[in-house]
Design a protein around this motif. Structure first.
Motif, mmCIF file in Angstrom:
data_model
loop_
_atom_site.group_PDB
_atom_site.id
_atom_site.type_symbol
_atom_site.label_atom_id
_atom_site.label_comp_id
_atom_site.label_asym_id
_atom_site.label_seq_id
_atom_site.Cartn_x
_atom_site.Cartn_y
_atom_site.Cartn_z
ATOM 1 N N SER A 11 0.883 -1.195 0.145
ATOM 2 C CA SER A 11 0.039 0.160 -0.007
ATOM 3 C C SER A 11 0.817 1.243 0.019
ATOM 4 O O SER A 11 2.012 1.232 0.493
ATOM 5 C CB SER A 11 -1.000 0.009 1.244
ATOM 6 N N LEU A 12 0.419 2.311 -0.472
ATOM 7 C CA LEU A 12 0.923 3.680 -0.496
ATOM 8 C C LEU A 12 0.877 4.217 0.911
ATOM 9 O O LEU A 12 0.029 4.022 1.821
ATOM 10 C CB LEU A 12 0.572 4.508 -1.506
ATOM 11 N N PRO A 13 2.016 5.070 1.248
ATOM 12 C CA PRO A 13 1.855 5.432 2.756
ATOM 13 C C PRO A 13 0.709 6.777 2.771
ATOM 14 O O PRO A 13 0.402 7.396 1.630
ATOM 15 C CB PRO A 13 3.130 6.460 2.720
ATOM 16 N N THR A 14 0.136 6.470 3.843
ATOM 17 C CA THR A 14 -0.991 7.359 4.196
ATOM 18 C C THR A 14 -0.900 8.487 5.430
ATOM 19 O O THR A 14 0.224 8.123 5.846
ATOM 20 C CB THR A 14 -2.257 6.868 4.122
ATOM 21 N N MET A 15 -1.729 9.328 5.905
ATOM 22 C CA MET A 15 -1.578 10.183 6.887
ATOM 23 C C MET A 15 -2.181 9.335 8.105
ATOM 24 O O MET A 15 -1.990 9.682 9.276
ATOM 25 C CB MET A 15 -2.411 11.366 6.828
ATOM 26 N N ASP A 16 -2.678 7.826 8.157
ATOM 27 C CA ASP A 16 -3.157 7.174 9.238
ATOM 28 C C ASP A 16 -1.765 6.570 9.738
ATOM 29 O O ASP A 16 -0.867 6.403 9.350
ATOM 30 C CB ASP A 16 -4.326 6.436 8.991
ATOM 31 N N ASP A 17 -2.168 5.804 10.914
ATOM 32 C CA ASP A 17 -1.051 5.206 11.617
ATOM 33 C C ASP A 17 -0.941 3.601 11.229
ATOM 34 O O ASP A 17 -0.236 2.987 11.969
ATOM 35 C CB ASP A 17 -1.551 5.106 13.113
ATOM 36 N N ALA A 25 -8.128 -0.920 3.490
ATOM 37 C CA ALA A 25 -9.256 -1.522 3.513
ATOM 38 C C ALA A 25 -9.968 -1.554 2.222
ATOM 39 O O ALA A 25 -9.759 -0.307 1.448
ATOM 40 C CB ALA A 25 -10.148 -0.767 4.517
ATOM 41 N N PRO A 26 -10.590 -2.423 1.612
ATOM 42 C CA PRO A 26 -11.326 -2.299 0.316
ATOM 43 C C PRO A 26 -12.347 -1.000 0.240
ATOM 44 O O PRO A 26 -12.828 -0.920 1.277
ATOM 45 C CB PRO A 26 -11.833 -3.676 0.134
ATOM 46 N N VAL A 27 -12.206 -0.354 -0.997
ATOM 47 C CA VAL A 27 -13.184 0.822 -0.912
ATOM 48 C C VAL A 27 -14.382 0.454 -1.851
ATOM 49 O O VAL A 27 -14.239 -0.130 -2.934
ATOM 50 C CB VAL A 27 -12.334 2.138 -1.707
#
Length: 93
Positions: A11-17, A25-27
């Motif tokens: 996965s790409l880096p995101t602002m969550d932890d 999670a699937p969208v």
């Protein structure tokens, strides 16, 4: 120690932890028609909001004069920007 090589499936880096290696999670997918309806609704809401704000701002600036109207305009747009940066991220996240 060297970091592991980049995995294109990670996965790409995101602002969550969540850790970088954890899959997002699937969208839920929406149809093209649902996306169009959502876009038109968002554009309509934005247009109504922007129209109300600029109308009141113009009327108030005309009544209050150039200096106080300019201060009011600056305060409005600073507040708009800060709320977009601080509050909107919390609502979307």
């Amino acid at each position: 120690s060297r970091p592991p090589p980049h995995d294109p499936g990670a996965s790409l880096p995101t602002m969550d932890d969540t850790p970088f290696t954890e899959a997002p999670a699937p969208v839920p997918q929406m149809s093209a028609r649902q996306a169009q309806i959502s876009f038109v609704f968002m554009a309509l809401c934005f247009s109504i909001n922007h129209g109300c704000v600029t109308a009141v701002l113009g009327l108030a600036s005309a009544n209050l004069g150039d200096e106080l109207g300019g201060i009011q305009s600056g305060t409005l747009y600073v507040t708009y920007t800060l709320s977009a940066l601080i509050i909107a991220t919390g609502l979307v996240h």
